[in-house]
Write an enzyme that holds these catalytic residues in place. Structure first.
Site, PDB file in Angstrom:
ATOM      1  CG  ASN A  49      -3.988 -29.681  18.180  1.00  0.00           C
ATOM      2  OD1 ASN A  49      -3.924 -29.746  16.955  1.00  0.00           O
ATOM      3  ND2 ASN A  49      -3.395 -28.732  18.888  1.00  0.00           N
ATOM      4  CG  HIS A 135       6.230 -28.099  19.288  1.00  0.00           C
ATOM      5  ND1 HIS A 135       6.317 -27.654  20.587  1.00  0.00           N
ATOM      6  CD2 HIS A 135       5.010 -27.736  18.845  1.00  0.00           C
ATOM      7  CE1 HIS A 135       5.186 -27.051  20.920  1.00  0.00           C
ATOM      8  NE2 HIS A 135       4.377 -27.081  19.883  1.00  0.00           N
ATOM      9  CD  GLU A 182       7.215 -32.019  16.167  1.00  0.00           C
ATOM     10  OE1 GLU A 182       6.133 -32.135  15.590  1.00  0.00           O
ATOM     11  OE2 GLU A 182       7.757 -30.929  16.379  1.00  0.00           O
ATOM     12  CB  SER A 186       2.887 -29.855  15.405  1.00  0.00           C
ATOM     13  OG  SER A 186       3.909 -28.907  15.185  1.00  0.00           O
ATOM     14  CG  ASP A 211       6.896 -34.159  20.963  1.00  0.00           C
ATOM     15  OD1 ASP A 211       5.852 -34.757  21.280  1.00  0.00           O
ATOM     16  OD2 ASP A 211       7.049 -32.931  21.108  1.00  0.00           O
ATOM     17  CG  HIS A 214       0.460 -33.386  16.564  1.00  0.00           C
ATOM     18  ND1 HIS A 214      -0.681 -32.619  16.697  1.00  0.00           N
ATOM     19  CD2 HIS A 214       1.498 -32.596  16.928  1.00  0.00           C
ATOM     20  CE1 HIS A 214      -0.330 -31.403  17.097  1.00  0.00           C
ATOM     21  NE2 HIS A 214       0.980 -31.367  17.243  1.00  0.00           N
ATOM     22  CE  LYS A 245      -0.812 -30.439  20.763  1.00  0.00           C
ATOM     23  NZ  LYS A 245       0.610 -30.260  20.611  1.00  0.00           N
TER      24      LYS A 245
HETATM   25  C1  LIG Z   1       1.499 -29.360  21.342  1.00  0.00           C
HETATM   26  C2  LIG Z   1       2.873 -29.874  21.284  1.00  0.00           C
HETATM   27  C3  LIG Z   1       3.698 -29.878  22.429  1.00  0.00           C
HETATM   28  C4  LIG Z   1       3.275 -29.211  23.704  1.00  0.00           C
HETATM   29  O1  LIG Z   1       2.318 -29.934  24.387  1.00  0.00           O
HETATM   30  P1  LIG Z   1       1.354 -29.149  25.415  1.00  0.00           P
HETATM   31  O2  LIG Z   1       0.825 -30.228  26.282  1.00  0.00           O
HETATM   32  O3  LIG Z   1       0.327 -28.478  24.606  1.00  0.00           O
HETATM   33  O4  LIG Z   1       2.237 -28.197  26.154  1.00  0.00           O
HETATM   34  C5  LIG Z   1       4.943 -30.455  22.336  1.00  0.00           C
HETATM   35  N1  LIG Z   1       5.378 -30.994  21.188  1.00  0.00           N
HETATM   36  C6  LIG Z   1       4.625 -30.986  20.069  1.00  0.00           C
HETATM   37  C7  LIG Z   1       5.156 -31.599  18.834  1.00  0.00           C
HETATM   38  C8  LIG Z   1       3.364 -30.416  20.088  1.00  0.00           C
HETATM   39  O5  LIG Z   1       2.637 -30.380  18.983  1.00  0.00           O
END
Ligand SMILES: *Cc1c(COP(=O)(O)O)cnc(C)c1O
Length: 431
Positions: A49, A135, A182, A186, A211, A214, A245
């Protein structure tokens, strides 16, 4: 006694193994990158990522070292006790500017962000409505809150609207309704219909959390995310994301109003009861946020988009053997860096991943429980650092291995048509 528990653990592991679902940790012998070393082999990495290739980049390594020299190795206490150092404060100011919000709050991870934010804002009187493919961190946080949970089928705004109407009719008017989605999903790499979701949330007086894990660094002006790309910054009250990421470091954040952030400082348990992130990490993350906004960040995003276009073109040429959810480039010029090749069957997906591995490519098969049963896939991710020739050889390799390994008929499968594990585990069904 303890022997019995160990035996029980072995038995459970045996069942996981028999189902072909055993996972184990494998160690890289190199830093993160688009070429990595593992078990004595060099692999071209299409699984990270680290979309802009920043995780092991010189500017961020230097920032991390400078952060350690100036602020030490650890924070020593929770933010509210005596662990709030200058880099934490500076990171939050930088994030608020980046996200065009009044304030931001940094957490130890994206996971900790969700777990802190959602239960602080919703309790058992309230209702949380989530996209089915949300997620696990969002689902776990919603579950922890004790609120009533409702799930709408993936990206289905009509069903979201119906749920909002029902919830508003049935629940106390004081109940808070929180919609969670999101912006870039993801595992499927597709986009949420954010403009419509924002309008629905506003119309039904619901709070909205998006969220951008990505999307941040990848999409939008200066890499500010899909919310910014669609001009919705002022209309998404809770913008969450991760620093781990495209931003190449570690940690999570929530960007919101000053009042919301001040309230979370008082209520978010993952912030209050956990030691602050190492200050050097916050220092490096601040450098990362600045870097993605700079000219250098813009040219990394251009290279990433060129790589995505090349890979997408090659995958399209594989024809009907794969289902992808990559965006229609006519309607939106930018693509997410996640290209899922849906295989369906878990074992076939594993075989293809193994064949690619033999030829020097790392593209893991993602299977249940991360995605629904029968929707196993190769989750191909691109980085700005991939060379055109690496993508070319990967596509050639896919052409060689996919037809022979796939069943004669392509899987009749709609992405997102099955319950994801995270929502299933909660016992919450899409309505
Ligand atoms: C990776 C991810 C998270 C968690 O983030 P980290 O910093 O890795 O704990 C939260 N939400 C989504 C959609 C993700 O892909």
């Amino acid at each position: 006694m303890s022997k019995d528990h160990t035996d029980a653990a072995r038995e459970e592991l045996g069942r996981i193994t028999d189902a072909g679902l055993l996972r184990r940790l494998r160690t890289l012998d190199s830093p993160q990158g688009c070429v990595i070393e593992r078990d004595g082999r060099r692999l071209v990495n299409f699984s990270s990522n680290d979309y802009l290739g920043l995780a092991a980049s010189e500017p961020l390594k230097e920032a991390m070292i400078e952060g350690v020299q100036r602020f030490g190795a650890g924070a020593g206490a929770s933010r509210l006790v005596c662990g709030n150092l200058a880099p934490h404060q500076e990171l939050e100011e930088t994030l608020a500017q980046f996200k065009s919000t009044e304030a931001a709050l940094a957490f130890n991870s994206g996971y900790a962000t969700a777990l802190g934010v959602i239960p602080a804002l919703c309790g058992k009187e309230d209702v949380i409505i989530l996209d089915k493919l949300s997620h696990a961190s969002l689902i776990d946080a919603a579950k922890l809150s004790g609120a009533t949970l409702r799930i709408f089928p993936h990206n289905n705004v009509e069903r979201l609207e119906n749920l909002l109407k029902t919830v508003r009719a049935r629940h106390d008017s004081n109940a808070r309704v929180l919609v969670v989605t999101e912006s870039v999903f993801s595992m499927d790499g597709d986009f949420a219909p954010l403009s419509e979701i924002v309008a629905l949330a506003e119309h039904h007086d619901a709070l909205l959390l998006v969220d951008e894990a990505h999307a941040v660094g990848v999409l939008g002006p200066q890499g500010r995310g899909l919310v910014a790309a669609l001009g919705l910054e002022k209309r998404v009250p809770l913008q969450m994301g991760t620093l781990s990421k495209a931003l190449g470091t570690s940690g999570g954040y929530l960007a919101a109003s000053r009042a919301m952030v001040d309230l979370l400082i008082n209520k978010a348990r993952s912030l209050i009861y956990s030691t602050a992130p190492p200050p050097a990490v916050a220092f490096a993350a601040t450098a990362a946020v600045r870097l993605v906004q700079s000219e250098a960040g813009a040219s990394l995003r251009e290279r990433l988009q060129a790589n995505i276009r090349q890979a997408k073109g090659g995958i399209a040429a594989l024809g009907s053997t794969v289902v992808t959810t990559v965006q229609d480039s006519e309607s939106f010029p930018l693509q997410s860096a996640i290209l899922p090749l849906i295989i369906g069957d878990e074992t076939t997906a594993m075989q293809i991943a193994e064949a690619l591995h033999q030829e020097g490519f790392l593209i893991p098969a993602i299977r249940y429980p991360t995605v629904a049963r029968g929707s196993a896939r190769l989750r191909l991710t691109l980085s700005a650092l991939h060379e055109g020739t690496q993508i070319e050889s990967l596509i050639a390799c896919l052409h060689r291995h996919m037809p022979e390994l796939l069943p004669a008929a392509p899987p009749a499968l709609q992405v997102g048509s099955d319950e994801s594990f995270a929502s299933r585990e909660c016992g919450i069904e899409a309505k």
